[in-house]
Design an enzyme around this catalytic site. Structure first.
Site, PDB file in Angstrom:
ATOM      1  N   SER A 218      41.391  38.956  39.661  1.00  0.00           N
ATOM      2  CA  SER A 218      40.622  38.687  38.444  1.00  0.00           C
ATOM      3  C   SER A 218      41.536  38.641  37.221  1.00  0.00           C
ATOM      4  O   SER A 218      41.427  37.751  36.370  1.00  0.00           O
ATOM      5  CB  SER A 218      39.580  39.794  38.231  1.00  0.00           C
TER       6      SER A 218
ATOM      7  N   ARG B 212      42.738  35.391  34.664  1.00  0.00           N
ATOM      8  CA  ARG B 212      42.506  35.505  33.223  1.00  0.00           C
ATOM      9  C   ARG B 212      43.814  35.419  32.439  1.00  0.00           C
ATOM     10  O   ARG B 212      43.853  34.844  31.337  1.00  0.00           O
ATOM     11  CB  ARG B 212      41.784  36.826  32.916  1.00  0.00           C
TER      12      ARG B 212
ATOM     13  N   SER C 223      27.074  39.123  36.420  1.00  0.00           N
ATOM     14  CA  SER C 223      28.200  38.329  36.910  1.00  0.00           C
ATOM     15  C   SER C 223      29.263  38.213  35.830  1.00  0.00           C
ATOM     16  O   SER C 223      29.021  37.664  34.751  1.00  0.00           O
ATOM     17  CB  SER C 223      27.721  36.930  37.316  1.00  0.00           C
TER      18      SER C 223
ATOM     19  N   ASP D 202      32.782  42.870  45.837  1.00  0.00           N
ATOM     20  CA  ASP D 202      33.621  42.231  46.865  1.00  0.00           C
ATOM     21  C   ASP D 202      33.978  43.179  48.007  1.00  0.00           C
ATOM     22  O   ASP D 202      34.704  42.798  48.923  1.00  0.00           O
ATOM     23  CB  ASP D 202      34.906  41.695  46.220  1.00  0.00           C
TER      24      ASP D 202
ATOM     25  N   LYS E  95      28.664  34.175  47.737  1.00  0.00           N
ATOM     26  CA  LYS E  95      30.114  34.354  47.612  1.00  0.00           C
ATOM     27  C   LYS E  95      30.826  33.272  48.434  1.00  0.00           C
ATOM     28  O   LYS E  95      30.237  32.250  48.746  1.00  0.00           O
ATOM     29  CB  LYS E  95      30.499  35.769  48.055  1.00  0.00           C
TER      30      LYS E  95
ATOM     31  N   ARG F 138      37.837  37.624  52.934  1.00  0.00           N
ATOM     32  CA  ARG F 138      37.471  39.040  53.086  1.00  0.00           C
ATOM     33  C   ARG F 138      36.794  39.322  54.427  1.00  0.00           C
ATOM     34  O   ARG F 138      36.853  40.446  54.912  1.00  0.00           O
ATOM     35  CB  ARG F 138      36.612  39.493  51.914  1.00  0.00           C
TER      36      ARG F 138
HETATM   37  C1  S3P Z   1      35.022  37.993  39.670  1.00  0.00           C
HETATM   38  C2  S3P Z   1      33.707  38.308  39.592  1.00  0.00           C
HETATM   39  C3  S3P Z   1      32.860  38.525  40.762  1.00  0.00           C
HETATM   40  C4  S3P Z   1      33.661  38.669  42.053  1.00  0.00           C
HETATM   41  C5  S3P Z   1      34.795  37.695  42.130  1.00  0.00           C
HETATM   42  C6  S3P Z   1      35.734  37.877  40.949  1.00  0.00           C
HETATM   43  C7  S3P Z   1      35.778  37.792  38.418  1.00  0.00           C
HETATM   44  O1  S3P Z   1      31.966  37.439  40.878  1.00  0.00           O
HETATM   45  O2  S3P Z   1      32.838  38.537  43.191  1.00  0.00           O
HETATM   46  O3  S3P Z   1      35.528  37.867  43.318  1.00  0.00           O
HETATM   47  O4  S3P Z   1      37.025  37.807  38.439  1.00  0.00           O
HETATM   48  O5  S3P Z   1      35.136  37.611  37.369  1.00  0.00           O
HETATM   49  P1  S3P Z   1      30.581  37.412  40.040  1.00  0.00           P
HETATM   50  O6  S3P Z   1      30.953  37.591  38.635  1.00  0.00           O
HETATM   51  O7  S3P Z   1      29.967  36.063  40.244  1.00  0.00           O
HETATM   52  O8  S3P Z   1      29.768  38.517  40.623  1.00  0.00           O
END
Ligand code: S3P
Length: 445
Positions: A29, A33, A175, A328, A355, A402
């Site tokens: 994540s 970003r 989310s 996750d 997912k 996963r």
């Molecule tokens: C993530 C948010 C999650 C997660 C994904 C990474 C992110 O999804 O499942 O692997 O980096 O913002 P959601 O925001 O749709 O739940």
């Protein structure tokens, strides 16, 4: 980079105690970003510890196609020279995000605030995932979808807004991807863009926006929610980003150590942002020996060292409000639950259906083919733990990294080996998973 069409199966066998000290790769994540904010900032962003998995490399390519200068300067070290907020150039070709929902959806938000058109595409898994949840708010802010496959699915072309409109948006589901897309589009809007979430989702975008110089405030909302307000049109300045180890990747060696008798592992630099640590909380409730030490932080993201020892686990009930902080991790939690004594009930898992695969069904199938009693009841997953897992099954990975890693972890402690049909997708998030686990003592063949 695209994942190969040829399947690469692998079998995990009952292994001796897992021992050692490892740093799993950088957080996925935060890696996405860092590249996206680096591309929207003025000046240079230097990133260390970037996850060099296929998902993140696709985001790096997309940022370059949108006009940023990205350069790999060493192992997991990257430099990004950005174009400034609103400064993306129209890409010459479709942006291919491969398997990555996060890369694709965050980039859609960033593009929505620029007056350019871009086509978004991905692999068969990503093409099947819902994009309306992102497009709805982005359209309210002035972006337009000019072409798309049925139901707003990929491939689709997004025309960003010339004059994005700041707004107050309540996310329909917890989310971080939806929240982040709105905030990234809001960067280009004059005035304040506010996102209200009923349940707090991971806050890496907010923390990193502040780190890059944006004016952003986050306040509690209701029992579990947050209200986040971003002042638009800031000048984002390139920054140093140190990416901690990914708790969602650490989850695999961690659960492996809990279920393989005699194991004793140390996982270093694991990010411990409380919006990501629901799995650790749950495993501790199950009786897991996980010791945290050496807490420290960088740019608002805490990290620590985790020592994990094999433990006798018991079944627990996991409340639905914990889901965003471990969304996750349910697959690998289900593996731990299968080795526990007693029933584990995981509540409120509706989001797992959208997912990389339908993870609710896939988790149940993974356990069932290996002799574990499991039931899906509405949005809940119920696993009957018997203290051991018969194994012997072949697990379908459904283009989902996963599932592959969870099934391989299960096979390290099950009575008979567990086989997965394809390990190729592991490269999206944890390219060194197999050699790293082998280095700790895991037997894969
Ligand atoms: C993530 C948010 C999650 C997660 C994904 C990474 C992110 O999804 O499942 O692997 O980096 O913002 P959601 O925001 O749709 O739940």
């Amino acid at each position: 980079m695209t994942v190969s069409d040829r399947q690469t199966p692998l079998e995990a066998r009952r292994s001796p105690a897992l021992k050692g000290r490892v740093r799993v790769p950088g957080d996925k994540s935060i890696s996405h970003r860092a590249l996206i904010l680096g591309a929207l900032a003025v000046g240079e962003t230097r990133i260390s510890g970037l996850l060099e998995g296929e998902d993140v490399l696709n985001t790096a390519k997309a940022m370059a196609a949108l006009g940023a200068r990205t350069e790999r300067t060493g192992v997991a070290a990257w430099s990004v020279r950005g174009v400034g907020v609103g400064g993306f150039a129209a890409p010459a070709a479709p942006l291919d995000f491969g398997n990555s929902g996060t890369g694709c959806r965050l980039a859609m938000g960033a593009v929505a605030g620029c007056p350019i058109a871009a086509t978004f595409d991905g692999d068969a898994s990503l093409r099947s995932r819902p994009m309306r949840r992102i497009l709805d708010p982005l359209e309210l802010m002035g972006a337009r979808v000019t072409a798309s496959a049925g139901g707003g699915r990929l491939p689709l072309t997004l025309q960003g807004a010339r004059d994005p409109i700041p707004m107050v948006y309540r996310t329909p589901v917890a989310s971080a991807q939806i929240k982040s897309a709105v905030l990234l589009a809001g960067l280009s809007a004059p005035g304040v863009t506010t996102v209200i979430e009923q349940e707090a989702s991971r806050d890496h975008t907010e923390l990193m926006l502040a780190h890059f110089g944006a004016d952003i405030v986050s306040a509690p909302e209701g029992a579990h929610g947050r209200r986040i307000s971003l002042t638009g049109q800031p000048e984002l300045h390139g920054a140093e980003v140190v990416v901690p180890a990914d708790p969602s990747s650490a989850a695999f060696p961690l659960v492996a150590a809990l279920i393989v008798p005699g194991s004793d592992l140390v996982l270093t630099d694991v990010m411990t942002n409380p919006l990501r640590t629901g799995l650790f909380t749950t495993l501790r409730e199950m009786g897991a020996a996980i010791e945290e030490s050496g807490q420290r932080g960088d740019a608002g993201e805490p990290m620590a060292q985790l020592r994990v020892r094999a433990s006798k686990l018991r079944g627990v009930e996991v409340p639905p409000e914990r889901a965003p902080s471990m969304i996750d991790e349910y697959l690998v939690l289900a593996v731990a639950a299968a080795f526990a004594e007693g029933t584990t009930i995981m509540r409120g898992l509706k989001e797992l259906r959208v997912k990389e695969s339908d993870r609710l069904e896939a988790t149940a199938d993974m356990l069932r083919v290996n002799g574990v009693a499991v039931e899906i009841s509405g949005d809940d997953l119920i696993v009957a733990g018997k203290g051991h897992v018969p194994g012997g099954g072949l697990v379908a990975t459904h283009m989902d990294h996963r599932i592959a890693m969870s099934a391989l972890v299960m096979g390290l402690a099950s009575d008979a080996p567990v086989k997965v049909d394809d390990t190729a997708f592991i490269a999206t998030s944890f390219p060194d998973f197999v050699p790293m686990m082998r280095g700790l003592g895991a037997e894969f063949a």
